[in-house]
Design a protein around this motif. Structure first.
Motif, PDB file in Angstrom:
ATOM      1  N   VAL A  11      17.994  41.250  50.310  1.00 22.64           N
ATOM      2  CA  VAL A  11      17.397  41.098  48.978  1.00 22.64           C
ATOM      3  C   VAL A  11      18.439  40.490  48.054  1.00 22.64           C
ATOM      4  CG1 VAL A  11      15.768  43.003  49.273  1.00 22.64           C
ATOM      5  CG2 VAL A  11      18.009  43.451  48.292  1.00 22.64           C
ATOM      6  N   GLY A  12      18.012  40.124  46.858  1.00 18.88           N
ATOM      7  CA  GLY A  12      18.917  39.507  45.905  1.00 18.88           C
ATOM      8  C   GLY A  12      19.846  40.496  45.227  1.00 18.88           C
ATOM      9  N   ILE A  13      20.917  39.964  44.674  1.00 19.95           N
ATOM     10  CA  ILE A  13      21.896  40.795  43.961  1.00 19.95           C
ATOM     11  C   ILE A  13      21.265  41.485  42.770  1.00 19.95           C
ATOM     12  CG2 ILE A  13      22.786  38.892  42.526  1.00 19.95           C
ATOM     13  CD1 ILE A  13      24.922  41.735  43.985  1.00 19.95           C
ATOM     14  N   SER A  14      20.300  40.828  42.121  1.00 19.87           N
ATOM     15  CA  SER A  14      19.674  41.460  40.958  1.00 19.87           C
ATOM     16  C   SER A  14      18.888  42.701  41.363  1.00 19.87           C
ATOM     17  CB  SER A  14      18.781  40.473  40.202  1.00 19.87           C
ATOM     18  OG  SER A  14      17.727  40.028  41.023  1.00 19.87           O
ATOM     19  N   GLN A  15      18.278  42.684  42.547  1.00 24.06           N
ATOM     20  CA  GLN A  15      17.554  43.865  43.008  1.00 24.06           C
ATOM     21  C   GLN A  15      18.517  44.999  43.336  1.00 24.06           C
ATOM     22  OE1 GLN A  15      15.235  41.591  45.979  1.00 24.06           O
ATOM     23  NE2 GLN A  15      13.530  42.873  45.281  1.00 24.06           N
ATOM     24  N   ILE A  16      19.605  44.669  43.990  1.00 29.52           N
ATOM     25  CA  ILE A  16      20.598  45.696  44.333  1.00 29.52           C
ATOM     26  C   ILE A  16      21.215  46.266  43.063  1.00 29.52           C
ATOM     27  CG2 ILE A  16      22.853  46.085  45.423  1.00 29.52           C
ATOM     28  CD1 ILE A  16      20.598  45.786  47.468  1.00 29.52           C
ATOM     29  N   SER A  17      21.666  45.391  42.179  1.00 29.05           N
ATOM     30  CA  SER A  17      22.316  45.838  40.947  1.00 29.05           C
ATOM     31  C   SER A  17      21.355  46.630  40.075  1.00 29.05           C
ATOM     32  CB  SER A  17      22.867  44.645  40.171  1.00 29.05           C
ATOM     33  OG  SER A  17      23.949  44.077  40.873  1.00 29.05           O
ATOM     34  N   GLY A  18      20.128  46.147  39.947  1.00 34.60           N
ATOM     35  CA  GLY A  18      19.140  46.864  39.148  1.00 34.60           C
ATOM     36  C   GLY A  18      18.850  48.241  39.705  1.00 34.60           C
ATOM     37  N   SER A  19      18.722  48.318  41.014  1.00 35.14           N
ATOM     38  CA  SER A  19      18.453  49.598  41.662  1.00 35.14           C
ATOM     39  C   SER A  19      19.604  50.581  41.455  1.00 35.14           C
ATOM     40  CB  SER A  19      18.224  49.360  43.156  1.00 35.14           C
ATOM     41  OG  SER A  19      17.871  50.531  43.822  1.00 35.14           O
ATOM     42  N   ILE A  20      20.822  50.095  41.611  1.00 36.15           N
ATOM     43  CA  ILE A  20      21.991  50.956  41.411  1.00 36.15           C
ATOM     44  C   ILE A  20      22.100  51.376  39.945  1.00 36.15           C
ATOM     45  CG2 ILE A  20      24.521  50.987  41.422  1.00 36.15           C
ATOM     46  CD1 ILE A  20      24.354  49.264  44.009  1.00 36.15           C
ATOM     47  N   ASP A  21      21.917  50.435  39.039  1.00 30.82           N
ATOM     48  CA  ASP A  21      22.016  50.758  37.605  1.00 30.82           C
ATOM     49  C   ASP A  21      20.956  51.778  37.191  1.00 30.82           C
ATOM     50  OD1 ASP A  21      24.129  48.988  37.493  1.00 30.82           O
ATOM     51  OD2 ASP A  21      22.966  47.374  36.567  1.00 30.82           O
ATOM     52  N   TRP A  22      19.712  51.573  37.640  1.00 31.12           N
ATOM     53  CA  TRP A  22      18.660  52.545  37.336  1.00 31.12           C
ATOM     54  C   TRP A  22      18.956  53.885  37.996  1.00 31.12           C
ATOM     55  CZ3 TRP A  22      15.426  52.729  33.558  1.00 31.12           C
ATOM     56  CH2 TRP A  22      14.977  51.558  32.967  1.00 31.12           C
ATOM     57  N   GLY A  23      19.502  53.827  39.200  1.00 31.72           N
ATOM     58  CA  GLY A  23      19.866  55.061  39.891  1.00 31.72           C
ATOM     59  C   GLY A  23      20.881  55.867  39.113  1.00 31.72           C
ATOM     60  N   LEU A  24      21.884  55.194  38.552  1.00 31.12           N
ATOM     61  CA  LEU A  24      22.889  55.902  37.756  1.00 31.12           C
ATOM     62  C   LEU A  24      22.280  56.515  36.502  1.00 31.12           C
ATOM     63  CD1 LEU A  24      25.951  53.496  37.987  1.00 31.12           C
ATOM     64  CD2 LEU A  24      25.560  55.638  39.225  1.00 31.12           C
ATOM     65  N   LEU A  25      21.391  55.778  35.852  1.00 31.97           N
ATOM     66  CA  LEU A  25      20.718  56.311  34.676  1.00 31.97           C
ATOM     67  C   LEU A  25      19.867  57.520  35.052  1.00 31.97           C
ATOM     68  CD1 LEU A  25      20.094  56.042  31.662  1.00 31.97           C
ATOM     69  CD2 LEU A  25      18.242  54.484  32.280  1.00 31.97           C
ATOM     70  N   ASN A  26      19.136  57.413  36.152  1.00 28.88           N
ATOM     71  CA  ASN A  26      18.326  58.544  36.607  1.00 28.88           C
ATOM     72  C   ASN A  26      19.189  59.737  36.992  1.00 28.88           C
ATOM     73  OD1 ASN A  26      15.867  57.258  36.205  1.00 28.88           O
ATOM     74  ND2 ASN A  26      15.840  56.381  38.253  1.00 28.88           N
TER      75      ASN A  26
END
Length: 68
Positions: free
Chosen positions: A44-59
């Protein structure tokens, strides 16, 4: 003793994340896998990985704040 309790709370919080988000946060922060390597492994793209990780940290922050 406190370190083990903190670690247990962190792992429990990671377990409450959506599975893909949990894996990406765990892989990046616990296992030390780079975002670039996660991109290559996940196809998958870097934006999907980064977005998932960033949202994960917020969650994770929200989960941990609400469990205190």
């Amino acid at each position: 003793m406190e370190n083990r309790e903190n670690q247990a709370a962190l792992y429990a919080a990671i377990g409450r994340l959506p599975p893909v988000q949990a894996w990406r946060v765990y892989a990046h922060y616990i296992l030390g896998i780079s975002r670039a390597d996660l991109v290559r492994a996940g196809g998958v793209g870097i934006s999907q990985i980064s977005g998932s990780i960033d949202w994960g940290l917020l969650n994770l922050k929200n989960i941990l704040e609400n469990s205190i």
